[in-house]
Design a protein around this motif. Structure first.
Motif, PDB file in Angstrom:
ATOM      1  N   ARG A 130       1.129   2.220  -5.868  1.00 45.31           N
ATOM      2  CA  ARG A 130       1.537   0.927  -6.051  1.00 45.31           C
ATOM      3  C   ARG A 130       1.638   0.557  -4.291  1.00 45.31           C
ATOM      4  O   ARG A 130       1.562  -0.623  -3.884  1.00 45.31           O
ATOM      5  CB  ARG A 130       2.796   0.658  -6.692  1.00 45.31           C
ATOM      6  CG  ARG A 130       2.953  -0.602  -6.930  1.00 45.31           C
ATOM      7  CD  ARG A 130       4.514  -0.884  -7.527  1.00 45.31           C
ATOM      8  NE  ARG A 130       4.634  -0.112  -8.936  1.00 45.31           N
ATOM      9  CZ  ARG A 130       3.968  -0.195  -9.938  1.00 45.31           C
ATOM     10  NH1 ARG A 130       3.017  -1.263 -10.031  1.00 45.31           N
ATOM     11  NH2 ARG A 130       3.895   0.453 -11.149  1.00 45.31           N
ATOM     12  N   LEU A 133      -1.755  -0.050  -2.756  1.00 45.74           N
ATOM     13  CA  LEU A 133      -2.322  -1.227  -3.357  1.00 45.74           C
ATOM     14  C   LEU A 133      -1.572  -2.613  -2.805  1.00 45.74           C
ATOM     15  O   LEU A 133      -2.048  -3.513  -2.369  1.00 45.74           O
ATOM     16  CB  LEU A 133      -2.136  -1.276  -4.716  1.00 45.74           C
ATOM     17  CG  LEU A 133      -3.093  -0.190  -5.411  1.00 45.74           C
ATOM     18  CD1 LEU A 133      -2.760  -0.055  -6.896  1.00 45.74           C
ATOM     19  CD2 LEU A 133      -4.494  -0.738  -5.395  1.00 45.74           C
ATOM     20  N   ASN A 134      -0.323  -2.584  -2.802  1.00 41.70           N
ATOM     21  CA  ASN A 134       0.398  -3.573  -2.203  1.00 41.70           C
ATOM     22  C   ASN A 134       0.064  -3.925  -0.783  1.00 41.70           C
ATOM     23  O   ASN A 134      -0.003  -4.937  -0.210  1.00 41.70           O
ATOM     24  CB  ASN A 134       2.159  -3.551  -2.283  1.00 41.70           C
ATOM     25  CG  ASN A 134       2.449  -3.844  -3.697  1.00 41.70           C
ATOM     26  OD1 ASN A 134       2.065  -4.642  -4.646  1.00 41.70           O
ATOM     27  ND2 ASN A 134       3.385  -3.036  -4.187  1.00 41.70           N
ATOM     28  N   ALA A 137      -3.047  -5.445  -0.564  1.00 43.41           N
ATOM     29  CA  ALA A 137      -2.864  -7.075  -1.034  1.00 43.41           C
ATOM     30  C   ALA A 137      -2.257  -7.793   0.160  1.00 43.41           C
ATOM     31  O   ALA A 137      -2.813  -8.672   0.494  1.00 43.41           O
ATOM     32  CB  ALA A 137      -1.949  -7.133  -2.303  1.00 43.41           C
ATOM     33  N   LYS A 144      -3.035  -9.484  -5.629  1.00 44.28           N
ATOM     34  CA  LYS A 144      -2.361  -9.029  -6.461  1.00 44.28           C
ATOM     35  C   LYS A 144      -1.860 -10.344  -7.225  1.00 44.28           C
ATOM     36  O   LYS A 144      -1.422 -11.453  -7.050  1.00 44.28           O
ATOM     37  CB  LYS A 144      -1.005  -8.734  -5.971  1.00 44.28           C
ATOM     38  CG  LYS A 144       0.131  -8.230  -6.878  1.00 44.28           C
ATOM     39  CD  LYS A 144       1.305  -7.547  -6.204  1.00 44.28           C
ATOM     40  CE  LYS A 144       2.082  -6.900  -7.256  1.00 44.28           C
ATOM     41  NZ  LYS A 144       3.459  -6.298  -6.538  1.00 44.28           N
ATOM     42  N   GLY A 148       1.045  -8.227 -11.879  1.00 42.64           N
ATOM     43  CA  GLY A 148       1.199  -7.054 -11.267  1.00 42.64           C
ATOM     44  C   GLY A 148      -0.117  -6.239 -11.141  1.00 42.64           C
ATOM     45  O   GLY A 148      -0.423  -5.235 -10.660  1.00 42.64           O
ATOM     46  N   LYS A 149      -1.037  -6.837 -11.591  1.00 43.14           N
ATOM     47  CA  LYS A 149      -2.474  -6.299 -11.478  1.00 43.14           C
ATOM     48  C   LYS A 149      -3.161  -6.470 -10.242  1.00 43.14           C
ATOM     49  O   LYS A 149      -2.823  -7.426  -9.592  1.00 43.14           O
ATOM     50  CB  LYS A 149      -3.409  -6.755 -12.551  1.00 43.14           C
ATOM     51  CG  LYS A 149      -2.885  -6.035 -14.053  1.00 43.14           C
ATOM     52  CD  LYS A 149      -3.877  -6.627 -15.265  1.00 43.14           C
ATOM     53  CE  LYS A 149      -3.224  -6.045 -16.538  1.00 43.14           C
ATOM     54  NZ  LYS A 149      -4.083  -6.369 -17.762  1.00 43.14           N
ATOM     55  N   PHE A 150      -4.021  -5.971  -9.912  1.00 40.91           N
ATOM     56  CA  PHE A 150      -4.817  -6.193  -8.592  1.00 40.91           C
ATOM     57  C   PHE A 150      -6.183  -6.130  -9.020  1.00 40.91           C
ATOM     58  O   PHE A 150      -6.845  -5.583  -9.838  1.00 40.91           O
ATOM     59  CB  PHE A 150      -4.663  -4.599  -7.759  1.00 40.91           C
ATOM     60  CG  PHE A 150      -3.415  -4.488  -7.256  1.00 40.91           C
ATOM     61  CD1 PHE A 150      -2.834  -5.180  -6.026  1.00 40.91           C
ATOM     62  CD2 PHE A 150      -2.354  -3.715  -8.192  1.00 40.91           C
ATOM     63  CE1 PHE A 150      -1.446  -4.848  -5.710  1.00 40.91           C
ATOM     64  CE2 PHE A 150      -1.159  -3.446  -7.823  1.00 40.91           C
ATOM     65  CZ  PHE A 150      -0.618  -4.068  -6.563  1.00 40.91           C
TER      66      PHE A 150
END
Length: 154
Positions: A130, A133-134, A137, A144, A148-150
């Motif tokens: 996470r 991924l953040n 983003a 994002k 909360g999905k990417f």
């Protein structure tokens, strides 16, 4: 004639005393200003020490993958995306993440990315994913969504 000299001497003494008292007053004011500035500098030094300590703590808290060094200078391993920039500038593990998100049929959850990379979906692993991924983003490589999905930004 001695009496004439006496008043002149008294006038000189009085005038000199007035000059010295004025000078003493000015010096006293300067001393007060210097003391006030010294106090301000002491406060500034305390603030600078606190800020330096905060920065040190924040730098230590940043994961090792977030920054690296090139020619002795710190650089972001995941740079902000700019127009025309290729994913090849990303570290290999981030390139694999981008590939999983791009190949997905729609927006992906963190656990889907973990599974797509053959990783465990246990909380420690998924939270590390996470964070990656953040980071992607935040730097414009992914988007994002509110749930909360990417997804890719392309």
């Amino acid at each position: 004639m001695a009496q004439d000299a006496e008043p002149d001497l008294r006038e000189l003494i009085t005038a000199r005393r007035a000059e010295l008292e004025l000078q003493a007053e000015k010096l006293s004011q300067q001393l007060q200003e210097v003391r006030e500035e010294l106090e301000e500098l002491a406060v500034a030094e305390r603030v600078a020490r606190r800020l330096a300590e905060q920065l040190r703590v924040e730098r230590e808290a940043v994961p090792a993958q977030a920054a690296g060094q090139v020619a002795g200078r710190p650089v972001l391993l995941v740079p902000p995306r700019e127009r025309g920039m290729d994913e090849a500038v990303l570290p290999a593990d981030y390139q694999r993440i981008m590939d999983v998100v791009r190949r997905a049929e729609g927006p992906v959850m963190v656990k889907q990315v973990c599974a797509g990379l053959g990783m465990s979906t246990e909380p420690a692993r998924s939270e590390a994913m996470r964070a990656k991924l953040n980071r992607l983003a935040e730097r414009g490589w992914l988007r994002k969504l509110a749930d909360g999905k990417f997804t890719t930004t392309l």
